[in-house]
Design a protein around this motif. Structure first.
Motif, short mmCIF file in Angstrom:
data_model
loop_
_atom_site.label_atom_id
_atom_site.label_comp_id
_atom_site.label_asym_id
_atom_site.label_seq_id
_atom_site.Cartn_x
_atom_site.Cartn_y
_atom_site.Cartn_z
N ARG A 1 -33.49 -11.35 21.37
CA ARG A 1 -33.98 -12.63 21.91
C ARG A 1 -34.52 -12.49 23.34
NH1 ARG A 1 -34.66 -13.47 17.72
NH2 ARG A 1 -33.52 -14.65 16.15
N SER A 2 -33.95 -11.58 24.10
CA SER A 2 -34.39 -11.39 25.50
C SER A 2 -35.75 -10.70 25.55
CB SER A 2 -33.34 -10.55 26.24
OG SER A 2 -33.87 -10.07 27.45
N LYS A 3 -36.69 -11.27 26.32
CA LYS A 3 -38.04 -10.70 26.41
C LYS A 3 -38.04 -9.34 27.09
CE LYS A 3 -40.92 -14.83 26.13
NZ LYS A 3 -41.98 -15.64 26.77
N THR A 4 -37.21 -9.18 28.09
CA THR A 4 -37.15 -7.89 28.79
C THR A 4 -36.58 -6.81 27.87
OG1 THR A 4 -35.02 -8.55 29.73
CG2 THR A 4 -36.96 -8.83 31.13
N LYS A 5 -35.54 -7.17 27.11
CA LYS A 5 -34.96 -6.22 26.16
C LYS A 5 -35.94 -5.91 25.03
CE LYS A 5 -30.02 -7.03 26.78
NZ LYS A 5 -28.77 -7.52 26.15
N LEU A 6 -36.71 -6.94 24.65
CA LEU A 6 -37.69 -6.78 23.58
C LEU A 6 -38.71 -5.70 23.95
CD1 LEU A 6 -37.90 -8.44 20.90
CD2 LEU A 6 -39.78 -9.67 21.95
N ALA A 7 -39.19 -5.77 25.18
CA ALA A 7 -40.21 -4.81 25.65
C ALA A 7 -39.64 -3.39 25.73
CB ALA A 7 -40.73 -5.25 27.02
N SER A 8 -38.44 -3.26 26.30
CA SER A 8 -37.84 -1.92 26.45
C SER A 8 -37.49 -1.32 25.08
CB SER A 8 -36.60 -1.97 27.34
OG SER A 8 -35.60 -2.78 26.78
N ALA B 1 -45.35 -7.32 23.72
CA ALA B 1 -44.33 -7.12 22.69
C ALA B 1 -43.69 -8.43 22.22
CB ALA B 1 -43.25 -6.17 23.19
N THR B 2 -43.74 -8.62 20.91
CA THR B 2 -43.04 -9.74 20.27
C THR B 2 -42.19 -9.17 19.15
OG1 THR B 2 -44.71 -10.15 18.56
CG2 THR B 2 -45.04 -11.24 20.69
N SER B 3 -41.37 -10.00 18.53
CA SER B 3 -40.49 -9.52 17.46
C SER B 3 -41.29 -9.04 16.23
CB SER B 3 -39.53 -10.63 17.04
OG SER B 3 -40.24 -11.77 16.61
N ALA B 4 -42.60 -9.37 16.21
CA ALA B 4 -43.43 -8.99 15.06
C ALA B 4 -44.29 -7.76 15.31
CB ALA B 4 -44.33 -10.16 14.68
N CYS B 5 -44.14 -7.11 16.47
CA CYS B 5 -45.09 -6.03 16.81
C CYS B 5 -44.97 -4.79 15.92
CB CYS B 5 -44.99 -5.65 18.28
SG CYS B 5 -43.49 -4.84 18.77
N PHE B 6 -43.87 -4.63 15.19
CA PHE B 6 -43.73 -3.47 14.29
C PHE B 6 -43.90 -3.86 12.82
CE2 PHE B 6 -41.30 -1.93 18.01
CZ PHE B 6 -41.96 -0.72 18.22
N ASN B 7 -44.24 -5.10 12.57
CA ASN B 7 -44.28 -5.59 11.19
C ASN B 7 -45.12 -4.73 10.24
OD1 ASN B 7 -42.58 -7.64 11.85
ND2 ASN B 7 -43.98 -9.31 11.38
#
Length: 203
Positions: A113-120, A155-161
């Motif tokens: 959920r965290s945007k910073t964690k999402l990017a890393s 980066a979003t939660s869908a970037c590896f879809n």
């Protein structure tokens, strides 16, 4: 029991008990009471034992049914934690476990959920599995790799879809059928089937 005569065994026993600390006597009484309760309730141990056997039998039936469900579809396999573990063990024998590890990493990534964690996390997954010459590079085409690289910029939660879908399809069409034919899975299904047969014969 009482006795006033000198040298009476009962009198010496009473004196011996009187010399004991009160706590010892209380513990002895408590122990006697507990033993009495257990002796008068033999069904208690039987009930506990029966309950444990029922729970164990239920777990065995569930796991046997689960093993047989893995062959119904790849989705059924991925829904099962023990199925994923068994499939992962099989992929190790083919030196292709990175495909499943990548898929699992993507599933975990989507929960972030965290945007910073999402990017890393996105960068770490890309470096480990997606980029060219990655330590555990998955088998995806150049176009999908480049699309995934561009997705990292925002980066979003869908970037590896797309990359995850390609890897999943590869496992479903290639590794999964081999897993179902493998000796390890065949042994598991035989055990599951024989367990079900023996269960029916006892009912």
């Amino acid at each position: 029991m009482s006795c006033w005569m000198p040298g009476c065994p009962a009198l010496s026993m009473c004196r011996g008990l009187a010399a004991l600390p009160i706590t010892c006597l209380e513990r002895a009484k408590d122990l006697k009471t507990r033993i009495g309760i257990l002796l008068h309730k033999p069904e208690l141990g039987h009930k506990i034992g029966s309950s444990s056997k029922l729970q164990l039998g239920s777990r065995r039936r569930d796991s046997s049914r689960e093993v047989l469900e893995w062959r119904e579809s790849f989705d059924q396999l991925l829904k099962s934690k023990s199925g994923v573990n068994a499939f992962h063990t099989f992929l190790k024998t083919e030196f292709s476990e990175e495909n499943l590890d990548f898929w699992l990493a993507c599933e975990d990534f989507k929960k972030t959920r965290s945007k910073t964690k999402l990017a890393s996390k996105a960068n770490r997954i890309f470096e480990e599995f997606v980029q060219s010459e990655a330590p555990r590079e998955v088998n995806i085409d150049h176009e999908t790799r480049e699309i995934t690289r561009k997705n990292l910029s925002g980066a979003t939660s869908a970037c590896f879809n797309e990359a995850q879908a390609k890897t999943r399809t590869l496992m479903e069409k290639d590794s999964y059928p081999r897993f179902l034919k493998s000796a390890s899975y065949q042994d598991m299904t035989k055990q599951a089937t024989s367990h079900g047969t023996s269960k029916r014969s006892h009912t």
